[in-house]
Design an enzyme around this catalytic site. Sequence first.
Site, mmCIF file in Angstrom:
data_model
loop_
_atom_site.group_PDB
_atom_site.id
_atom_site.type_symbol
_atom_site.label_atom_id
_atom_site.label_comp_id
_atom_site.label_asym_id
_atom_site.label_seq_id
_atom_site.Cartn_x
_atom_site.Cartn_y
_atom_site.Cartn_z
ATOM 1 N N CYS A 142 0.828 -1.209 0.000
ATOM 2 C CA CYS A 142 0.000 0.000 0.000
ATOM 3 C C CYS A 142 0.867 1.266 0.000
ATOM 4 C CB CYS A 142 -0.987 -0.029 1.146
ATOM 5 S SG CYS A 142 -2.395 1.095 0.845
ATOM 6 N N HIS A 235 -4.606 -4.655 -0.262
ATOM 7 C CA HIS A 235 -4.453 -5.245 1.074
ATOM 8 C C HIS A 235 -4.874 -6.716 1.116
ATOM 9 C CE1 HIS A 235 -3.260 -1.699 3.359
ATOM 10 N NE2 HIS A 235 -4.142 -0.998 2.671
ATOM 11 N N GLU A 237 -3.533 -8.836 2.823
ATOM 12 C CA GLU A 237 -3.302 -9.302 4.196
ATOM 13 C C GLU A 237 -4.475 -9.036 5.126
ATOM 14 O OE1 GLU A 237 -2.370 -4.965 4.690
ATOM 15 O OE2 GLU A 237 -2.231 -6.448 3.078
#
Length: 307
Positions: A142, A235, A237
């Site tokens: 990011c 993202h 994760e």
Amino acid sequence: MPIKIPDTLPAFETLVQEGVRVMTETLAIRQDIRPLQIGLLNLMPNKIKTELQMARLVGASPLQVELSLIRIGGHKAKNTSEDHLLAFYQTWEEVKHRKFDGFIITGAPIELLPYEDVTYWPEMQEILDWTETNVHSTMNVCWGAMAAIYHFHGVPKYELKEKAFGVYRHRNLKPSSIYLNGFSDNFEVPVSRWTEVRRDDIEKSDELEILMESSEMGVCLVHEKRGRRLYMFNHVEYDSTSLSDEYFRDVNTGVPIKMPHNYFPHNDPALAPQNRWRSHAHLLFGNWINEIYQTTPFDVEEIGMDL
């Protein structure tokens, strides 16, 4: 093999409950294996949540991994206790003499600031330069990805008219990539950002290649053809509830925010969201860790000597 982290780290018990293998120092020594040294430069305000998200992904590898938690020196964290930082973190100054097989640089909620206005930008530039000689492979995420691709390649970021927010379908642009081994042709990825990088700017560099892209959200994943840096602008994760947490945080504080796209069942925030990206998150990080294992020197001190 499991991930090696302090057994008092808050993420330890959660990872055990989720079935991720974790190990103590004693067991790690008994195995007599050189673990992959992975550094996590955690720039997020809620460091504990980010630790868990990243440890979950690197810890799922069959290889033994030792995760080192790192923070920017002199920058005071607003949402993580000083006790936690002192117990589990080192500053970059304290680890810059070391070599790492892999290094993760997280996002940070400072996207709308020009890079040069970020208080720790000078140290961030030092860290990015340091990764060229002291790190075998870097995963930038990011804001960390935007900062790195700007620093190394001059690719600018652009402010969006409204926040890119939700779960969006992405395309696998290069199935033969070692990093996309096992990926579907199409898959979904969480997006949460106020800025973007653009294909036209990336294509100006012969060194960069786009691996993932969305027709709605643009570029998602870029790698360097001759280097070992990955730039993930979204993202993968994220937990199942991460977008929900962000949405209700803004709603409760009166910040204008649209409901995340394609996230809540039937667009009803009262219903629990379903995680539709977990398997591809594990694939991406697993492929990255495996490529590190296949190419990193056995002697960690030899990292950077082939430059």
